[in-house]
Design a protein around this motif. Sequence first.
Motif, PDB file in Angstrom:
ATOM      1  N   VAL A 172      40.601 -15.014  17.313  1.00 19.96           N
ATOM      2  CA  VAL A 172      40.061 -15.076  15.951  1.00 19.96           C
ATOM      3  C   VAL A 172      39.312 -16.387  15.688  1.00 19.96           C
ATOM      4  CG1 VAL A 172      40.607 -14.939  13.486  1.00 19.96           C
ATOM      5  CG2 VAL A 172      41.948 -13.594  15.132  1.00 19.96           C
ATOM      6  N   ALA A 173      39.967 -17.508  15.947  1.00 22.21           N
ATOM      7  CA  ALA A 173      39.362 -18.805  15.607  1.00 22.21           C
ATOM      8  C   ALA A 173      38.133 -19.110  16.461  1.00 22.21           C
ATOM      9  CB  ALA A 173      40.397 -19.921  15.757  1.00 22.21           C
ATOM     10  N   LEU A 174      38.213 -18.861  17.764  1.00 28.96           N
ATOM     11  CA  LEU A 174      37.112 -19.208  18.657  1.00 28.96           C
ATOM     12  C   LEU A 174      35.782 -18.575  18.237  1.00 28.96           C
ATOM     13  CD1 LEU A 174      35.891 -20.498  21.189  1.00 28.96           C
ATOM     14  CD2 LEU A 174      36.770 -18.548  22.504  1.00 28.96           C
ATOM     15  N   PRO A 175      35.717 -17.264  18.000  1.00 28.60           N
ATOM     16  CA  PRO A 175      34.425 -16.679  17.604  1.00 28.60           C
ATOM     17  C   PRO A 175      33.879 -17.275  16.307  1.00 28.60           C
ATOM     18  CG  PRO A 175      35.970 -14.960  18.265  1.00 28.60           C
ATOM     19  CD  PRO A 175      36.764 -16.225  18.161  1.00 28.60           C
ATOM     20  N   ILE A 176      34.760 -17.598  15.375  1.00 30.87           N
ATOM     21  CA  ILE A 176      34.319 -18.191  14.106  1.00 30.87           C
ATOM     22  C   ILE A 176      33.718 -19.573  14.359  1.00 30.87           C
ATOM     23  CG2 ILE A 176      35.109 -19.095  11.871  1.00 30.87           C
ATOM     24  CD1 ILE A 176      37.275 -16.818  11.976  1.00 30.87           C
ATOM     25  N   LEU A 177      34.382 -20.367  15.178  1.00 33.96           N
ATOM     26  CA  LEU A 177      33.888 -21.705  15.488  1.00 33.96           C
ATOM     27  C   LEU A 177      32.580 -21.648  16.283  1.00 33.96           C
ATOM     28  CD1 LEU A 177      37.207 -23.554  16.382  1.00 33.96           C
ATOM     29  CD2 LEU A 177      35.897 -23.694  14.266  1.00 33.96           C
TER      30      LEU A 177
END
Length: 253
Positions: A107-112
């Motif tokens: 979740v976090a990686l694609p957003i970042l």
Amino acid sequence: MNLWKNKKARAALLLAGILLACFATPAKAKHGVAIPVLNYHSIGVAPGNTYVLHPDTFVRQMDYLAAHHYTPMTLAEFASVITNKMPSPAHPVLLTFDDGYANNAEVALPILQQHGFPATLYVSTGLVNTPGYLTWPQIKQLSAAGWDIASHTVTHPHLPMLSKKAQREEILAARTQIEQELGKSANTFAYPYGEFNRTTLSILRKAKFRYAFTTLEGWASSDQPPLKLHRIVVDSQKPFEDWVQQVTEATTS
């Protein structure tokens, strides 16, 4: 090709941040520079859990950083700024994640990546490959995407309750495994539960850890001992406006 594009985007972002510094004054500690270090844990859905931040809220926070020209940094950049070896961007910030939840990659990686933001993961290696937590392939994916990976012990214990030998094994075994898996140095540390004692500090010094992050509230600064750096623990129960205040108003001690 994507990695090359990300590197170019990182360089452009950092340069833009430094250029902005010519027109804005970075936060100062009493005698040096201060940087907000955000402490995240899980990015998911768990109403009422302080340490689980809803993905929509995380998106809103990252969009805010991008819109207000913040420059999320790697650990190497953080170290260079905090020691005055490179100019500080106008709005530096360090994004850190503790424990090693699977949603950090999912979740976090694609957003970042949408913003070209790097981050730092403090992983408890004994949790790797267990349900809900990262696998080593996922950790390698984060590393390849520009994340720094470092030790958060093996089993996430209350360190002050352990013997000196047990503390040393928790701290150093995790670091050794990370370095063996990734082939990169892991010379920074984050204290489980934010807890430490004189024995913990002695172990870190002798093992030549460069920095260690606490959960003492406030911005990290060059005035603080390098093994007692402060962080802002992101509380999912607080209003968005409180988070904005935490990243915009320097608080150090």
